[in-house]
Design an enzyme around this catalytic site. Sequence first.
Site, PDB file in Angstrom:
ATOM      1  N   GLY A  19      28.719  -9.566 112.521  1.00 27.85           N
ATOM      2  CA  GLY A  19      29.129  -9.983 113.854  1.00 27.85           C
ATOM      3  C   GLY A  19      29.353 -11.477 113.953  1.00 27.85           C
ATOM      4  N   GLU A 172      21.028   7.688 101.419  1.00 27.80           N
ATOM      5  CA  GLU A 172      21.709   6.984 100.334  1.00 27.80           C
ATOM      6  C   GLU A 172      20.741   6.487  99.278  1.00 27.80           C
ATOM      7  OE1 GLU A 172      25.770   5.501 102.595  1.00 27.80           O
ATOM      8  OE2 GLU A 172      24.060   4.136 102.529  1.00 27.80           O
ATOM      9  N   ASP A 300      23.879  -5.861 115.884  1.00 28.25           N
ATOM     10  CA  ASP A 300      22.628  -5.112 115.939  1.00 28.25           C
ATOM     11  C   ASP A 300      21.597  -5.695 116.898  1.00 28.25           C
ATOM     12  OD1 ASP A 300      23.682  -3.429 114.085  1.00 28.25           O
ATOM     13  OD2 ASP A 300      22.440  -4.095 112.399  1.00 28.25           O
TER      14      ASP A 300
END
Length: 447
Positions: A19, A172, A300
Site C-alpha cells: 500500500g 501454503e 492491512d
Amino acid sequence: MNEQAQDGPHVVVLGGGLGGVACAHRLGDEGVRVTLVDRNDYHQFQPLLYQVATAQLPAEDIARPHRTIFREHPTVEVRTAEVAQIDADGLSLTLTDGTRITGSHLVVAAGARPEYFGVPGAAEHAFALYSVADAERLRLHVQSLVRTGAEPDADEGELDIVVVGGGPTGVEIAGALTELMAALAATERIPRPGRITLVDRGDALLGAFSDKSHEYAHERLTEQGAEPRLGTGVSAVHADRVEFDDGSSIRTRTVIWGGGESAASVVADVPGLPTGRGGRVDVLPDLTVEGHPHVYAVGDVANIPGKDGTILPQLGSVAQQSGAWAAANILRELHGDKAKPFHYKDKGIMAMIGRNAAVAEVGRHRHQVEGPVAFAAWLGVHAMLLSGAHSRTDAFLSWAWDYFDRDHAATVEWETRPERIAWGDESADVPHIVLDRGDPTVAARRD
C-alpha cells in the site's frame, strides 16, 4: 528535531509495503514531494514468504530495497526508522530518535502483525509468518531440526510440525513443508518425513473459498501427506508441545502461526484514528479518516468498506489498489477536484497447495479453477502486485513457471542455495534483513 512541511504539498507515508509503495510511487510519478518511513530498508513481497521459509527462494529475492524502487523518483525520500507516535491532528510522525516529520497529508500504511487471540505461549513459542525475517527464522529453525532429525539417536517426533490456521497462509506453508519432508525422506537425508498437522477451528480449509475449493485443498493436502485437523482450537503453545481445546496435545518443537492478524501496534490508541475490528483504522469510502480529510489509511492497517458495505479482506491486491487510490485522491485535491470513493477491482482469491496444485476463484461469480489454470491466475495476480516494486516482472514469470513444472523430489534445495529469480538488479542493492529485532530471548530460542 522538528521537520516542518516546506512550501507546497508534502505527503508523509508510514509503511513501505504494497500500500505505501503504491501510494508513494503514484505521487512520485507526478513529482509530488513524499517522505516514506519504514522500519526496514526494503519492501517485502509477502505472498512468497512460504517459499523463503521452505528454502525455495533466498530471502533477498522477495525483499527489494526501497532506494532501488524509488531510484528514478527524485521527489520521494525514504527514511529507515522506527515510528514512536502518530499525530493525526498535526499530520506528523515522531520517530524514536525524537525527529518529527510533518506533511500536508498523512498516509498510514503500517501493515499488520500476528494476532494470537490471547492463546497462552503463542507469542513466545510459535513462529509467525508475516515478514521476511519471520520466514528466514523459520527456515533456519527447520534446517536445524532436519540436521538433528538425521542423527541415529534423534527423537521420533523431532521433525513434526503443527501449522495453526487453515487460510491461504496455513495451507501454503503446510503444502510446501509436506513436499519438502517427502523429498528429504525420498533422498534419504532424513529417516522419515516429519508429520505436518494443519489445525483450524472451522470445518473447512480455505474458509473464504467455495465448497469445491475446500474439498480440493483438503484432498490434495491429504494426498501429499499432511494431516488436516478441523474443528479444533489451540488452547496453549509450549516450547515442546501444543495443546488443543479438546484436551489433546501434540509434541512438537515447531508451531507455525497463521491464525490471524491485527493492525500494527503503532495505530493503537492514537487520538483521531478511530479503530474497529482487528484494531484497524476505520476509514470512509474515500479512504480518509472521519474528521481528518488529509489523513488516509490503506492496506492491512485499515478497515476499508466495499461496495456492499462489508469490510474488504486483508489481501495484497486490496493494499496495492487502496494505496494507489489514496494517491489519486490526493492528486485530485491538489488539482481542485473532489475525492472519489474507493472502487476495488476484485482479482479473485487463490492459494498454492503444492508445486503442482493450486486453486483459484476468479471473476464476478467466483469461477473455481484448479491445477495449471489456477496457477496461471495466481501468477497473473502476483505479477501485477510485483509491478510496482520490480520493473522486470518477466523474470518472475519465467522463474515461477519453472518452479511450478519442476519435480520437487528430484531437486531438493535444502542443502544448496535456492535458485534465484533473475531480476537483474544491481548487486549493491541488497536489503538489510534483521532477525533479532524484538525480544532477544525469543530470537535466541528460535535461532
